[in-house]
Design a protein around this motif. Sequence first.
Motif, PDB file in Angstrom:
ATOM      1  N   THR A 157     -11.326   9.064   1.007  1.00 51.38           N
ATOM      2  CA  THR A 157     -10.651   9.531   2.221  1.00 51.38           C
ATOM      3  C   THR A 157     -10.875  11.022   2.458  1.00 51.38           C
ATOM      4  O   THR A 157     -10.277  11.592   3.362  1.00 51.38           O
ATOM      5  CB  THR A 157      -9.135   9.255   2.123  1.00 51.38           C
ATOM      6  N   SER A 172      -3.551   1.157  -3.887  1.00 47.62           N
ATOM      7  CA  SER A 172      -3.040  -0.169  -3.553  1.00 47.62           C
ATOM      8  C   SER A 172      -2.394  -0.766  -4.788  1.00 47.62           C
ATOM      9  O   SER A 172      -2.974  -0.769  -5.866  1.00 47.62           O
ATOM     10  CB  SER A 172      -4.183  -1.079  -3.080  1.00 47.62           C
ATOM     11  N   SER A 180      -7.630   8.886  -3.797  1.00 44.41           N
ATOM     12  CA  SER A 180      -8.846   8.446  -3.114  1.00 44.41           C
ATOM     13  C   SER A 180      -9.670   9.603  -2.564  1.00 44.41           C
ATOM     14  O   SER A 180     -10.811   9.415  -2.134  1.00 44.41           O
ATOM     15  CB  SER A 180      -8.495   7.485  -1.975  1.00 44.41           C
ATOM     16  N   LYS A 231     -10.155  -0.219   6.912  1.00 47.99           N
ATOM     17  CA  LYS A 231      -8.733  -0.479   7.069  1.00 47.99           C
ATOM     18  C   LYS A 231      -7.923  -0.144   5.826  1.00 47.99           C
ATOM     19  O   LYS A 231      -6.710  -0.005   5.882  1.00 47.99           O
ATOM     20  CB  LYS A 231      -8.518  -1.951   7.440  1.00 47.99           C
ATOM     21  N   GLY A 232      -8.592  -0.014   4.684  1.00 46.48           N
ATOM     22  CA  GLY A 232      -7.873   0.293   3.452  1.00 46.48           C
ATOM     23  C   GLY A 232      -8.525  -0.350   2.253  1.00 46.48           C
ATOM     24  O   GLY A 232      -9.677  -0.785   2.316  1.00 46.48           O
ATOM     25  N   PRO A 233      -7.807  -0.437   1.147  1.00 43.56           N
ATOM     26  CA  PRO A 233      -8.366  -1.030  -0.072  1.00 43.56           C
ATOM     27  C   PRO A 233      -8.862  -2.454   0.165  1.00 43.56           C
ATOM     28  O   PRO A 233      -8.225  -3.242   0.856  1.00 43.56           O
ATOM     29  CB  PRO A 233      -7.171  -1.014  -1.039  1.00 43.56           C
ATOM     30  N   THR A 276     -11.290   1.144  -3.090  1.00 41.56           N
ATOM     31  CA  THR A 276     -10.827   1.943  -1.955  1.00 41.56           C
ATOM     32  C   THR A 276     -11.881   2.983  -1.592  1.00 41.56           C
ATOM     33  O   THR A 276     -12.414   3.666  -2.471  1.00 41.56           O
ATOM     34  CB  THR A 276      -9.514   2.673  -2.300  1.00 41.56           C
ATOM     35  N   CYS A 300       1.155   5.077   0.777  1.00 40.91           N
ATOM     36  CA  CYS A 300       0.468   6.057   1.605  1.00 40.91           C
ATOM     37  C   CYS A 300       1.057   7.448   1.398  1.00 40.91           C
ATOM     38  O   CYS A 300       2.264   7.609   1.220  1.00 40.91           O
ATOM     39  CB  CYS A 300       0.571   5.682   3.081  1.00 40.91           C
ATOM     40  N   LYS A 329       0.839  -1.188   0.000  1.00 38.67           N
ATOM     41  CA  LYS A 329       0.000   0.000   0.000  1.00 38.67           C
ATOM     42  C   LYS A 329       0.881   1.248   0.000  1.00 38.67           C
ATOM     43  O   LYS A 329       1.800   1.361   0.795  1.00 38.67           O
ATOM     44  CB  LYS A 329      -0.915   0.007   1.219  1.00 38.67           C
ATOM     45  N   PHE A 357      -2.962   8.490   4.999  1.00 40.65           N
ATOM     46  CA  PHE A 357      -4.129   7.892   4.374  1.00 40.65           C
ATOM     47  C   PHE A 357      -3.673   7.069   3.179  1.00 40.65           C
ATOM     48  O   PHE A 357      -2.671   7.376   2.530  1.00 40.65           O
ATOM     49  CB  PHE A 357      -5.140   8.952   3.913  1.00 40.65           C
ATOM     50  N   ILE A 358      -4.409   6.022   2.904  1.00 39.85           N
ATOM     51  CA  ILE A 358      -4.076   5.130   1.798  1.00 39.85           C
ATOM     52  C   ILE A 358      -4.593   5.736   0.496  1.00 39.85           C
ATOM     53  O   ILE A 358      -5.782   5.975   0.343  1.00 39.85           O
ATOM     54  CB  ILE A 358      -4.672   3.733   2.028  1.00 39.85           C
ATOM     55  N   SER A 359      -3.706   5.986  -0.424  1.00 39.59           N
ATOM     56  CA  SER A 359      -4.109   6.626  -1.668  1.00 39.59           C
ATOM     57  C   SER A 359      -4.230   5.640  -2.822  1.00 39.59           C
ATOM     58  O   SER A 359      -4.899   5.901  -3.804  1.00 39.59           O
ATOM     59  CB  SER A 359      -3.107   7.716  -2.052  1.00 39.59           C
TER      60      SER A 359
END
Length: 225
Positions: free
Chosen positions: A118, A44, A83, A158-160, A115, A26, A24, A40-42
């Motif tokens: 965010t 995957s 995201s 939790k994320g993608p 995803t 970030c 991932k 934040f997860i942008s």
Amino acid sequence: VANDRVVVRLEPPDSFDPTRSAYKVCSYGGSNIYDESHYFISRSLVLAEDPADALALSKPRMSTGHSTTLTKKFLAKVTDGKSKTFGKSKKKKNPWFSAKVTLETQHPVHSVTVTRDTKNKPSKARKYLEGFEVWVGKKAGEKAVKCGGPFAWSKIRKGPVTTPCDAAKSKCVCRRRLVATRPTVEGARKQILTPPSLPRVRHRYVTVILPGTRKTLAFGEIEVH
């Protein structure tokens, strides 16, 4: 860093399984002081033997009541790698979004990654995506083969969310055929149910649907491999 792009070289350990794991990427939006809440997860990245495994999407479609302009904007936002720029539908019953997998060769869809957005607060993002499902089919909106879902918020936040599609199987429409065997005591011949001899179909459309009445579907990113 070059031309506003960050290039990252990943060297996975020997134990890394590309079919079950993903890295991932970030983005950090805070100060230099470490604070996990600022991450934040942008996007995957699912590692594959060939980078071309990341499939392009085109010809977007949405459930009834959505204009062509809105549909195209939805696709652009959920495939831009950000995201925070999320696609959002109107409030409908069972809203869905579909896009066609663009390939020169007839490779099957192996997995789909979705995803959450965010930009909104988690409580709002939850309302837009909790319980979503992923399907593939021969046309937009068709629920021929279910890849996964409904997905719980505990997994989405939790994320993608990556769901495999190569293991999914559609329902078989079988036909009866008589097998030349010795008659039984009752004199009846044996009957066996067998699938029809049809060529394997490669499903070209990926659909994300949010079941329910008066629902709004919104998410940040979608990737197909």
